[in-house]
Design a protein around this motif. Structure first.
Motif, mmCIF file in Angstrom:
data_model
loop_
_atom_site.group_PDB
_atom_site.id
_atom_site.type_symbol
_atom_site.label_atom_id
_atom_site.label_comp_id
_atom_site.label_asym_id
_atom_site.label_seq_id
_atom_site.Cartn_x
_atom_site.Cartn_y
_atom_site.Cartn_z
ATOM 1 N N TYR A 61 50.540 25.341 -31.462
ATOM 2 C CA TYR A 61 50.490 24.204 -30.550
ATOM 3 C C TYR A 61 51.887 23.777 -30.126
ATOM 4 O O TYR A 61 52.119 23.449 -28.954
ATOM 5 C CB TYR A 61 49.732 23.032 -31.189
ATOM 6 N N ASP A 62 52.841 23.785 -31.058
ATOM 7 C CA ASP A 62 54.237 23.470 -30.725
ATOM 8 C C ASP A 62 54.771 24.456 -29.688
ATOM 9 O O ASP A 62 55.430 24.082 -28.722
ATOM 10 C CB ASP A 62 55.134 23.544 -31.965
ATOM 11 N N ILE A 63 54.480 25.732 -29.920
ATOM 12 C CA ILE A 63 54.971 26.785 -29.036
ATOM 13 C C ILE A 63 54.295 26.691 -27.671
ATOM 14 O O ILE A 63 54.956 26.803 -26.632
ATOM 15 C CB ILE A 63 54.751 28.169 -29.682
ATOM 16 N N ALA A 64 52.987 26.453 -27.664
ATOM 17 C CA ALA A 64 52.257 26.309 -26.393
ATOM 18 C C ALA A 64 52.832 25.154 -25.578
ATOM 19 O O ALA A 64 53.005 25.268 -24.356
ATOM 20 C CB ALA A 64 50.764 26.095 -26.650
ATOM 21 N N GLU A 65 53.158 24.060 -26.231
ATOM 22 C CA GLU A 65 53.740 22.907 -25.542
ATOM 23 C C GLU A 65 55.115 23.258 -24.969
ATOM 24 O O GLU A 65 55.426 22.920 -23.825
ATOM 25 C CB GLU A 65 53.850 21.721 -26.494
ATOM 26 N N ALA A 66 55.933 23.947 -25.750
ATOM 27 C CA ALA A 66 57.265 24.328 -25.280
ATOM 28 C C ALA A 66 57.184 25.280 -24.087
ATOM 29 O O ALA A 66 57.927 25.123 -23.105
ATOM 30 C CB ALA A 66 58.060 24.968 -26.422
ATOM 31 N N VAL A 67 56.300 26.260 -24.163
ATOM 32 C CA VAL A 67 56.138 27.215 -23.058
ATOM 33 C C VAL A 67 55.570 26.487 -21.836
ATOM 34 O O VAL A 67 56.012 26.729 -20.702
ATOM 35 C CB VAL A 67 55.254 28.414 -23.470
ATOM 36 N N SER A 68 54.621 25.592 -22.047
ATOM 37 C CA SER A 68 54.033 24.832 -20.931
ATOM 38 C C SER A 68 55.108 24.031 -20.199
ATOM 39 O O SER A 68 55.159 24.026 -18.964
ATOM 40 C CB SER A 68 52.941 23.888 -21.432
ATOM 41 N N LYS A 69 55.975 23.373 -20.950
ATOM 42 C CA LYS A 69 57.064 22.589 -20.337
ATOM 43 C C LYS A 69 58.025 23.501 -19.587
ATOM 44 O O LYS A 69 58.451 23.191 -18.476
ATOM 45 C CB LYS A 69 57.821 21.804 -21.403
ATOM 46 N N ALA A 70 58.387 24.623 -20.194
ATOM 47 C CA ALA A 70 59.347 25.543 -19.578
ATOM 48 C C ALA A 70 58.798 26.171 -18.298
ATOM 49 O O ALA A 70 59.542 26.401 -17.343
ATOM 50 C CB ALA A 70 59.750 26.638 -20.571
ATOM 51 N N GLU A 71 57.501 26.447 -18.262
ATOM 52 C CA GLU A 71 56.905 27.128 -17.116
ATOM 53 C C GLU A 71 56.241 26.178 -16.121
ATOM 54 O O GLU A 71 55.817 26.613 -15.052
ATOM 55 C CB GLU A 71 55.901 28.174 -17.596
ATOM 56 N N GLY A 72 56.109 24.903 -16.495
ATOM 57 C CA GLY A 72 55.504 23.941 -15.582
ATOM 58 C C GLY A 72 54.019 24.150 -15.378
ATOM 59 O O GLY A 72 53.467 23.758 -14.347
#
Length: 155
Positions: free
Chosen positions: A50-61
Motif C-alpha cells: 500500500y505504501d508503494i502503491a501510494e508512492a507510485v500513484s503520486k509519482a505517476e499522477g
C-alpha cells in the motif's frame, strides 16, 4: 563476522542492476515494474504494498492498485530484487540483487528501521539444522526483533 563481500549499487546503478537481474531471469523490465522498484528503493524502512502503491500513484499522477503492486513484489522476491520482512508484512529492495543468499534482518520495534546483515555461518547453520530435521529449506527468513542503537540511546 563470517560474511561475504559484494558490491552494493545505489540510486540509478541499483535500478540498472535490478533490471539486469530481472531480465537475466527471463522477465521483462516494464515501466510499471521500474516504477515499483524505484518507489521501493526510495523508502528508508520496509514498505508495504500500500505504501508503494501510494508512492507510485503520486509519482505517476494516476491510481495504482495495491493488488498490482503485490504481484510485482512477488515477482521481485522470486527474482531476488526484493526481500520480504515477514513480521512487518513489508518489503525492502535488495541492495545486491546479483547475489543470492540468505539474509538476516534486525527489526527495531520502536522506529521500524530494518537493517540487513549477512552472516553465512549462521544462515548455513539454519539450513543445516533444517536438513538434519528432515526438512528441505527453500527460503529461510531470519528476523531479530529489538531496538536499534538510536532508539536504545533515547531510552
Amino acid at each position: 563476522m563470517a560474511s561475504h563481500s559484494h558490491h552494493e549499487p545505489q540510486g540509478a546503478d541499483l535500478n540498472v542492476a535490478a533490471q539486469a537481474t530481472l531480465e537475466k531471469s527471463g522477465e521483462q523490465w516494464t515501466t510499471m515494474r521500474a516504477s515499483v522498484f524505484s518507489a521501493l528503493a526510495g523508502f528508508d524502512k520496509p514498505a508495504s504494498a500500500y505504501d508503494i502503491a501510494e508512492a507510485v500513484s503520486k509519482a505517476e499522477g494516476r491510481r495504482v492498485a495495491a493488488n498490482s503492486v503485490y504481484r510485482i513484489l512477488d515477482l521481485f522476491v522470486g527474482a531476488n530484487l526484493a526481500r520480504r520482512v515477514e513480521s512487518a508484512n513489508a518489503y525492502v529492495a535488495n541492495a545486491h540483487p546479483d547475489c543470492l543468499h540468505d539474509c538476516i534482518f534486525l527489526v527495531c520495534d520502536s522506529c521500524g528501521q530494518t537493517t540487513h546483515i549477512d552472516n553465512d555461518v549462521i544462515t548455513r547453520g539454519v539450513r543445516n539444522a533444517a536438513i538434519l530435521a528432515g526438512f528441505v529449506p527453500v527460503r529461510p527468513v531470519i528476523e531479530v526483533r529489538g531496538r536499534c542503537a538510536t532508539c536504545e540511546a533515547q531510552r
